[in-house]
Motif scaffolding. Structure first.
Motif, PDB file in Angstrom:
ATOM      1  N   ILE A 103       0.836  -1.198   0.000  1.00 30.97           N
ATOM      2  CA  ILE A 103       0.000   0.000   0.000  1.00 30.97           C
ATOM      3  C   ILE A 103       0.865   1.239   0.000  1.00 30.97           C
ATOM      4  O   ILE A 103       1.832   1.332   0.756  1.00 30.97           O
ATOM      5  CB  ILE A 103      -0.911  -0.011   1.242  1.00 30.97           C
ATOM      6  CG1 ILE A 103      -1.809  -1.239   1.192  1.00 30.97           C
ATOM      7  CG2 ILE A 103      -1.717   1.273   1.345  1.00 30.97           C
ATOM      8  CD1 ILE A 103      -2.296  -1.674   2.517  1.00 30.97           C
ATOM      9  N   HIS A 104       0.484   2.187  -0.828  1.00 28.58           N
ATOM     10  CA  HIS A 104       1.117   3.508  -0.803  1.00 28.58           C
ATOM     11  C   HIS A 104       0.143   4.447  -0.102  1.00 28.58           C
ATOM     12  O   HIS A 104      -0.966   4.670  -0.578  1.00 28.58           O
ATOM     13  CB  HIS A 104       1.401   4.019  -2.206  1.00 28.58           C
ATOM     14  CG  HIS A 104       2.383   3.169  -2.938  1.00 28.58           C
ATOM     15  ND1 HIS A 104       2.569   3.263  -4.291  1.00 28.58           N
ATOM     16  CD2 HIS A 104       3.241   2.217  -2.518  1.00 28.58           C
ATOM     17  CE1 HIS A 104       3.500   2.405  -4.669  1.00 28.58           C
ATOM     18  NE2 HIS A 104       3.914   1.749  -3.605  1.00 28.58           N
ATOM     19  N   ILE A 113       4.228   6.926   1.695  1.00 32.22           N
ATOM     20  CA  ILE A 113       4.676   5.955   2.690  1.00 32.22           C
ATOM     21  C   ILE A 113       4.259   4.586   2.155  1.00 32.22           C
ATOM     22  O   ILE A 113       3.078   4.341   1.921  1.00 32.22           O
ATOM     23  CB  ILE A 113       4.027   6.211   4.058  1.00 32.22           C
ATOM     24  CG1 ILE A 113       4.362   7.622   4.542  1.00 32.22           C
ATOM     25  CG2 ILE A 113       4.468   5.159   5.065  1.00 32.22           C
ATOM     26  CD1 ILE A 113       3.534   8.085   5.717  1.00 32.22           C
ATOM     27  N   ARG A 114       5.225   3.721   1.940  1.00 30.87           N
ATOM     28  CA  ARG A 114       4.955   2.403   1.365  1.00 30.87           C
ATOM     29  C   ARG A 114       4.977   1.366   2.484  1.00 30.87           C
ATOM     30  O   ARG A 114       5.997   1.169   3.138  1.00 30.87           O
ATOM     31  CB  ARG A 114       6.008   2.078   0.310  1.00 30.87           C
ATOM     32  CG  ARG A 114       5.793   0.770  -0.416  1.00 30.87           C
ATOM     33  CD  ARG A 114       6.863   0.628  -1.503  1.00 30.87           C
ATOM     34  NE  ARG A 114       6.888  -0.676  -2.090  1.00 30.87           N
ATOM     35  CZ  ARG A 114       6.403  -0.954  -3.302  1.00 30.87           C
ATOM     36  NH1 ARG A 114       5.842  -0.017  -4.025  1.00 30.87           N
ATOM     37  NH2 ARG A 114       6.483  -2.171  -3.777  1.00 30.87           N
ATOM     38  N   ASN A 115       3.832   0.719   2.687  1.00 28.53           N
ATOM     39  CA  ASN A 115       3.699  -0.304   3.719  1.00 28.53           C
ATOM     40  C   ASN A 115       3.365  -1.646   3.085  1.00 28.53           C
ATOM     41  O   ASN A 115       2.733  -1.702   2.031  1.00 28.53           O
ATOM     42  CB  ASN A 115       2.562   0.023   4.687  1.00 28.53           C
ATOM     43  CG  ASN A 115       2.865   1.190   5.581  1.00 28.53           C
ATOM     44  OD1 ASN A 115       3.996   1.657   5.680  1.00 28.53           O
ATOM     45  ND2 ASN A 115       1.840   1.680   6.255  1.00 28.53           N
ATOM     46  N   VAL A 116       3.739  -2.706   3.793  1.00 26.99           N
ATOM     47  CA  VAL A 116       3.240  -4.044   3.488  1.00 26.99           C
ATOM     48  C   VAL A 116       2.394  -4.440   4.686  1.00 26.99           C
ATOM     49  O   VAL A 116       2.826  -4.294   5.835  1.00 26.99           O
ATOM     50  CB  VAL A 116       4.384  -5.051   3.277  1.00 26.99           C
ATOM     51  CG1 VAL A 116       3.827  -6.466   3.126  1.00 26.99           C
ATOM     52  CG2 VAL A 116       5.223  -4.679   2.070  1.00 26.99           C
ATOM     53  N   GLU A 117       1.190  -4.896   4.412  1.00 28.35           N
ATOM     54  CA  GLU A 117       0.290  -5.267   5.500  1.00 28.35           C
ATOM     55  C   GLU A 117      -0.212  -6.685   5.278  1.00 28.35           C
ATOM     56  O   GLU A 117      -0.571  -7.060   4.163  1.00 28.35           O
ATOM     57  CB  GLU A 117      -0.871  -4.272   5.594  1.00 28.35           C
ATOM     58  CG  GLU A 117      -0.350  -2.848   5.716  1.00 28.35           C
ATOM     59  CD  GLU A 117      -1.295  -1.860   6.361  1.00 28.35           C
ATOM     60  OE1 GLU A 117      -2.312  -2.285   6.926  1.00 28.35           O
ATOM     61  OE2 GLU A 117      -0.988  -0.664   6.301  1.00 28.35           O
ATOM     62  N   TYR A 118      -0.198  -7.460   6.360  1.00 30.54           N
ATOM     63  CA  TYR A 118      -0.657  -8.843   6.330  1.00 30.54           C
ATOM     64  C   TYR A 118      -1.968  -8.914   7.098  1.00 30.54           C
ATOM     65  O   TYR A 118      -2.033  -8.546   8.273  1.00 30.54           O
ATOM     66  CB  TYR A 118       0.399  -9.759   6.964  1.00 30.54           C
ATOM     67  CG  TYR A 118      -0.039 -11.183   7.109  1.00 30.54           C
ATOM     68  CD1 TYR A 118      -0.345 -11.964   6.000  1.00 30.54           C
ATOM     69  CD2 TYR A 118      -0.139 -11.761   8.366  1.00 30.54           C
ATOM     70  CE1 TYR A 118      -0.752 -13.279   6.139  1.00 30.54           C
ATOM     71  CE2 TYR A 118      -0.532 -13.077   8.515  1.00 30.54           C
ATOM     72  CZ  TYR A 118      -0.845 -13.836   7.395  1.00 30.54           C
ATOM     73  OH  TYR A 118      -1.242 -15.135   7.541  1.00 30.54           O
ATOM     74  N   PHE A 119      -3.013  -9.362   6.417  1.00 25.11           N
ATOM     75  CA  PHE A 119      -4.361  -9.431   6.976  1.00 25.11           C
ATOM     76  C   PHE A 119      -4.771 -10.877   7.210  1.00 25.11           C
ATOM     77  O   PHE A 119      -4.522 -11.733   6.364  1.00 25.11           O
ATOM     78  CB  PHE A 119      -5.377  -8.819   6.000  1.00 25.11           C
ATOM     79  CG  PHE A 119      -5.198  -7.358   5.752  1.00 25.11           C
ATOM     80  CD1 PHE A 119      -5.958  -6.421   6.434  1.00 25.11           C
ATOM     81  CD2 PHE A 119      -4.269  -6.902   4.823  1.00 25.11           C
ATOM     82  CE1 PHE A 119      -5.800  -5.070   6.203  1.00 25.11           C
ATOM     83  CE2 PHE A 119      -4.106  -5.548   4.583  1.00 25.11           C
ATOM     84  CZ  PHE A 119      -4.870  -4.626   5.276  1.00 25.11           C
TER      85      PHE A 119
END
Length: 147
Positions: A103-104, A113-119
């Protein structure tokens, strides 16, 4: 013979349009949940965010947050919503149980801000999120390191 060929064509067409599309629609439900969750942040609408969260929701990040409750998550993180302009989804991949999203986060100052998110999902809602922050580690202005 013509009827037999016509029946085969109908069967294959039915399999192609019915069976092939049903899993795709089901598989994409996780994407809608994730996008609805982030839309709540962009809209500054906590009820939209919380509507996507399952009972017993937990949040984990390097901030450090270790499986914090929804109340603690709101208290600690909701303040960031004021800085969010929008989200761009570079990649979402998963299924009805779990998904990863790159996600940006575009801030009001046009910072990315570039994130990686685990759902993790349960019954069509987000059970937990683990966030891996991108950028230079500072993230939002409220996270800036003090001298």
């Amino acid at each position: 013979m013509k009827h037999f060929i016509l029946i085969l064509i109908c069967i294959f067409a039915g399999l192609h349009t019915g069976v092939a599309q049903a899993p795709d629609k089901q598989d994409k439900a996780y994407e809608k949940i994730i996008k609805d969750y982030f839309a709540g942040w962009a809209n500054k609408d906590w009820s939209q965010v919380s509507a996507q969260l399952a009972d017993g929701f937990t949040f984990t990040s390097a901030a450090p947050d270790d499986h914090i409750s929804v109340d603690k998550f709101k208290e600690k993180c909701w303040v960031q919503a004021q800085h969010i302009q929008r989200f761009e989804f570079a990649k979402i991949s998963g299924n009805e149980r779990e998904a990863f999203a790159i996600i940006h986060v575009i801030t009001k100052e046009n910072k990315v801000i570039r994130n990686v998110e685990y759902f993790n999902f349960v019954n069509g809602k987000i059970k937990s999120i683990e966030v891996f922050f991108g950028g230079n580690g500072q993230g939002f202005p409220t996270n800036e390191k003090q001298p």
